[in-house]
Motif scaffolding. Sequence first.
Motif, short mmCIF file in Angstrom:
data_model
loop_
_atom_site.label_atom_id
_atom_site.label_comp_id
_atom_site.label_asym_id
_atom_site.label_seq_id
_atom_site.Cartn_x
_atom_site.Cartn_y
_atom_site.Cartn_z
N ASP A 21 6.79 -30.83 -12.67
CA ASP A 21 6.72 -31.83 -11.60
C ASP A 21 7.95 -31.73 -10.71
N CYS A 22 7.70 -31.64 -9.42
CA CYS A 22 8.77 -31.41 -8.46
C CYS A 22 8.83 -32.56 -7.47
N ASP A 23 10.03 -33.03 -7.18
CA ASP A 23 10.21 -34.08 -6.19
C ASP A 23 9.87 -33.53 -4.80
N GLU A 141 22.52 -28.73 -17.03
CA GLU A 141 22.71 -29.58 -15.86
C GLU A 141 23.34 -28.79 -14.71
N VAL A 145 19.72 -28.47 -12.98
CA VAL A 145 19.79 -29.72 -12.21
C VAL A 145 20.70 -29.57 -11.01
N ASP A 150 17.33 -35.48 -7.20
CA ASP A 150 15.89 -35.28 -7.24
C ASP A 150 15.46 -34.36 -8.39
N ARG A 151 16.43 -33.87 -9.18
CA ARG A 151 16.10 -33.07 -10.37
C ARG A 151 16.53 -33.78 -11.66
N LEU A 152 16.87 -35.03 -11.54
CA LEU A 152 17.34 -35.76 -12.71
C LEU A 152 16.26 -35.85 -13.79
N HIS A 153 14.99 -35.84 -13.36
CA HIS A 153 13.90 -35.96 -14.33
C HIS A 153 13.77 -34.72 -15.21
N MET A 154 14.45 -33.63 -14.84
CA MET A 154 14.42 -32.43 -15.69
C MET A 154 15.22 -32.63 -16.98
N ARG A 156 15.49 -34.04 -19.89
CA ARG A 156 14.76 -34.79 -20.90
C ARG A 156 15.66 -35.04 -22.11
#
Length: 408
Positions: A21-23, A141, A145, A150-154, A156
Amino acid sequence: MHLPALNLPDLFIPLWRGSFDCDPSDSTDLGSWPWAVLKNLSVWKQHGLLVAQATPYIPGSFDRPPRNPAEKISSGYKAWEFLLYFFGLGPALFYGLLPDEYWMHYCKCVQGFRILMQEEILPSEVADAHALLTQFSDDFELKYVQRRADRLHMVRPSIHTTSHFAPETVRVGPGIIYSQWGMERTIGNLGEEIKQHSNAFANLAQRGIRRCQVNALKAMIPDIEPPENLLPHGATDLGGGYALLRVMNTASRDVRLCEHRAIVAYLEDNDCSLEMEREFEGPGKSSDFTECKVDGSSYIAEVLFYMLLHINDDIPPKAVAMVSLYGPPHPGILAASSNTYWTAQHLRDSAIRVIDVNTIKSVVMMAPDERYKTRFHDSTEVDRWYLMEKPGLKLTERAGLEELLSEE
């Protein structure tokens, strides 16, 4: 079990395929996501084909081999398949595919978990694993990241958890002894024993109690149940967990010149006169890839055949193996991969040896290395093979005869 076998592959494979999933403010093209090397469908299919092509070389004792991920990864891909694919085949198959910095980052994760999946781990190994996994967690990170919101959801929880895995190993023990492999097997076994379906849970509880009672008796009186004879008819027990199975050539054949020289060298090294009477019973089962000791050093070798060597009537026959050694691994690749990518040339007839069967330490996989030639064209890419050991190899050393029988 879930962290290395499911959570981490579920994060990285979508990232490498560009399907994560990409922002809207981000982009999955290679310019923005240099790690998305499997986004091209043809590349993904070719990668999956390499995984499938390794199957014939994976020993039966490794349990279920990984299927082609390009075809089956969303069709009930098992945790053990992910484990062999991601932590076994991966360092070799992603070499030259992932950019070097991302490949080396991934290899740190692989080596850290390979260490911690052992049953017996030295304190120095725990320290090495902790350093690798902590660096892996921190570098994720920086490399993926890149401090972008916008990549913070990576990031996990599975990424952060890796940095705590080694300290928890010191506190509660190796993960392999409390992972869910054993628990799920026990649940399955107890479920098979349910006979009273009208009151299934009460029946299950009683079966569990009975199992605990039997285990307690066996722990207090180890001899209460005679050991089973695991060897099939015709097998020869060599002691120490080794056995020769009754698999033989149907016709005798002359040994080749290189094999003859290896036998003569073995006899000379064991102070046997060449005038003594010598007979060979065998050859037996062949084409195993093993880790063995030769002259005090560990080597990877292909077993051409096993045989019982009769020297004379006063000496019991010796179980030996005719092996062909592999050369040393590429030192640069081995170091860059944190000791996860072991690739070497097969020396074939130029390195034939006869070894005692009890010097064989384990059965391993050696598969043709197709990735090495993408970087090297110096004649060393010819007949090159890469190594995969079974996860938790120290644990499998205790399998003994069961490993032999699983190959039968």
